[in-house]
Write a protein that holds these residues in place. Structure first.
Motif, short mmCIF file in Angstrom:
data_model
loop_
_atom_site.label_atom_id
_atom_site.label_comp_id
_atom_site.label_asym_id
_atom_site.label_seq_id
_atom_site.Cartn_x
_atom_site.Cartn_y
_atom_site.Cartn_z
N ASN A 242 0.81 -1.22 0.00
CA ASN A 242 0.00 0.00 0.00
C ASN A 242 0.85 1.27 0.00
OD1 ASN A 242 -2.31 -1.60 0.05
ND2 ASN A 242 -2.46 -1.57 2.29
N ALA A 243 2.08 1.15 0.50
CA ALA A 243 2.99 2.31 0.51
C ALA A 243 3.66 2.52 -0.84
CB ALA A 243 4.05 2.12 1.60
N GLY A 244 3.44 1.60 -1.78
CA GLY A 244 4.04 1.74 -3.11
C GLY A 244 5.46 1.24 -3.20
N ALA A 245 5.92 0.49 -2.19
CA ALA A 245 7.31 0.04 -2.18
C ALA A 245 7.53 -1.20 -3.04
CB ALA A 245 7.75 -0.26 -0.74
N ILE A 246 6.51 -2.03 -3.21
CA ILE A 246 6.68 -3.32 -3.88
C ILE A 246 6.48 -3.16 -5.38
CG2 ILE A 246 5.93 -5.73 -3.94
CD1 ILE A 246 7.15 -4.74 -1.26
N GLY A 247 7.37 -3.78 -6.15
CA GLY A 247 7.29 -3.69 -7.60
C GLY A 247 5.96 -4.18 -8.14
N PRO A 248 5.53 -3.69 -9.31
CA PRO A 248 4.20 -4.03 -9.83
C PRO A 248 4.13 -5.35 -10.57
CG PRO A 248 5.29 -2.47 -11.29
CD PRO A 248 6.22 -2.68 -10.12
N GLU A 249 5.25 -5.97 -10.88
CA GLU A 249 5.24 -7.17 -11.70
C GLU A 249 4.63 -8.36 -10.96
OE1 GLU A 249 8.44 -4.38 -12.63
OE2 GLU A 249 8.03 -5.60 -10.84
N PRO A 250 3.96 -9.26 -11.67
CA PRO A 250 3.44 -10.48 -11.03
C PRO A 250 4.56 -11.28 -10.37
CG PRO A 250 2.51 -10.21 -13.23
CD PRO A 250 3.59 -9.18 -13.10
#
Length: 419
Positions: A242-250
């Protein structure tokens, strides 16, 4: 559909009253089995329960249902203290990777396997039981019992097997175990801030269980395009998402299981970034070593001035086990630009006891001094990666609580003179 009680009776008859039964830990621990044994304790007479039950999460002591019941496991914690002292709990102090292999060969008659509801093809997901269940699925001579959990998520990236591959199917309508992370203390926030200085955008983060997972995810939140490769995630991982830290790729959140609150379980079932894999992947040192910039962030009870770690003993009594710590530390040390980080508060017992000590009080060492990487407290970072013995002591004393530094320096001087 066979009932749990009927299954236990059948197992006892087939084994002469001494069945050896695998019982899963984690969030899908079978409450239906515990309920039957609570109501009919004689069904546990002579039984041996085998599992990897997690401290602070799985509170059922399977040995308590009958004085002739026994258990074998890889962690030791308060619920099993009495039976351990009585010789009815056999502790196997194994790395988690070895524990997975142990499940493939340890004598066993039956195994309860938690699964999701079947899909339209009749397949079920191993889901939150992906960590250990695949080791059991390979055993042809073990009676496999599917425990269908209605609220178990069905992730897109998780092993699926035909429900027909199980010898028996039962349903457990008890809710999954939930665990809410407590708010981070100011001390933990300070530790997370120091850990963040050892990370960077694009790092892959592993974190241990307990508060260190919150510290690791709070540190990761300082960066972007972070990947997760770990054995278990909590709500802290969802906060990092939710903080946007994790990459968007599956597949950017690779784990063996999850233990948290319903929002985490719901996200695990629909967000393609969640990728559930067995311990043979999550804890494999060759797999970990091949991940560039892998940061293994784990906790401990105490670190001595040589850089040795105790993460298993408190007040002279074993309260935990090595778990996956050794696997992740070794993998991170072999990773290109990887790093092993031990993150812990500088003190315990309300500030009256230093966690940085001259010599470990424990009878065993969880990590040797040759495996030391970075040690982080709220007072800073001690880089032990290539430090000599005097630099190690100096750097660790510098991150101890100020009230203990003079005594540590004095005791080190005395010890150093005798080396």
């Amino acid at each position: 559909m066979t009932t749990t009680r009927e299954l236990l009776v059948e197992l006892r008859d087939a084994t002469g009253g001494t069945p050896r039964i695998y019982v899963p830990g984690g969030p899908a621990e079978p409450a239906c089995l515990a309920d039957v044994l609570r109501e009919t304790p004689e069904l546990a007479d002579g039984a041996t329960f085998i599992g990897h039950w997690l401290p602070g999460i799985n509170r059922t002591a399977w040995t308590d249902f009958h004085p002739s019941a026994s258990a074998e496991g890889t962690f030791l914690y308060s619920e099993y203290r009495k039976s351990f002292e009585e010789g009815r709990y056999r502790l196997h102090p194994l790395h988690y990777s070895a524990a997975f292999e142990w499940l493939k060969t340890v004598p066993m008659d039956a195994a309860f396997i938690p699964v999701s509801r079947p899909d339209e093809r009749g397949d079920v997901s191993l889901s939150l039981g992906t960590d250990m269940s695949p080791a059991l699925m390979e055993r042809k001579k073990v009676r496999l019992i599917a425990v269908v959990r209605p609220d178990m998520p069905s992730p897109g990236n998780a092993p699926r097997v035909p429900l027909a591959s199980f010898a028996h199917v039962i349903e457990d309508d008890a809710p999954l175990i939930t665990l809410a992370d407590p708010p981070l203390s100011d001390e933990a926030k300070a530790i997370a801030g120091h850990v963040a200085t050892l990370l960077g955008d694009g790092f892959t983060v592993q974190s241990g269980i307990g508060s260190v997972q919150q510290i690791a995810m709070a540190a990761a939140a300082h960066h972007r395009n972070i990947r997760i490769h770990t054995g278990m995630i909590t709500d802290a991982a969802l906060e990092a998402v939710n903080a946007g830290a994790i990459g968007p790729e599956p597949g950017t959140i690779l784990t063996g299981t999850a233990i948290g609150t319903p929002p985490l379980y719901e996200a695990a079932g629909v967000d393609p970034r969640f990728n559930f894999q067995p311990v043979s992947v999550t804890h494999s040192v060759p797999v970990l070593a091949a991940i560039p910039r892998l940061a293994a962030i784990n906790g401990g009870v105490e670190v001595d001035l040589f850089g040795q770690l105790n993460s298993e003993w408190v007040k002279g009594r074993q309260v935990a086990s090595t778990g996956g710590l050794g696997n992740f530390v070794r993998g991170a040390q072999l990773s290109a630009d990887g790093r092993s980080i031990i993150a812990l508060p500088a003190t315990a017992r309300g500030g009256s006891l230093s966690r940085i000590v001259v010599k470990l009080a424990s009878p065993t060492v969880t990590l040797s001094r040759a495996e030391a990487g970075y040690v982080v407290t709220e007072f800073g970072v001690a880089d032990l990666t290539t430090a000599d013995i005097d630099q190690r002591a100096e750097r660790l004393i510098a991150i101890a609580a100020p009230d203990f530094r003079n005594d540590l320096a004095r005791m080190w001087s005395t010890l150093r003179a005798s080396l």
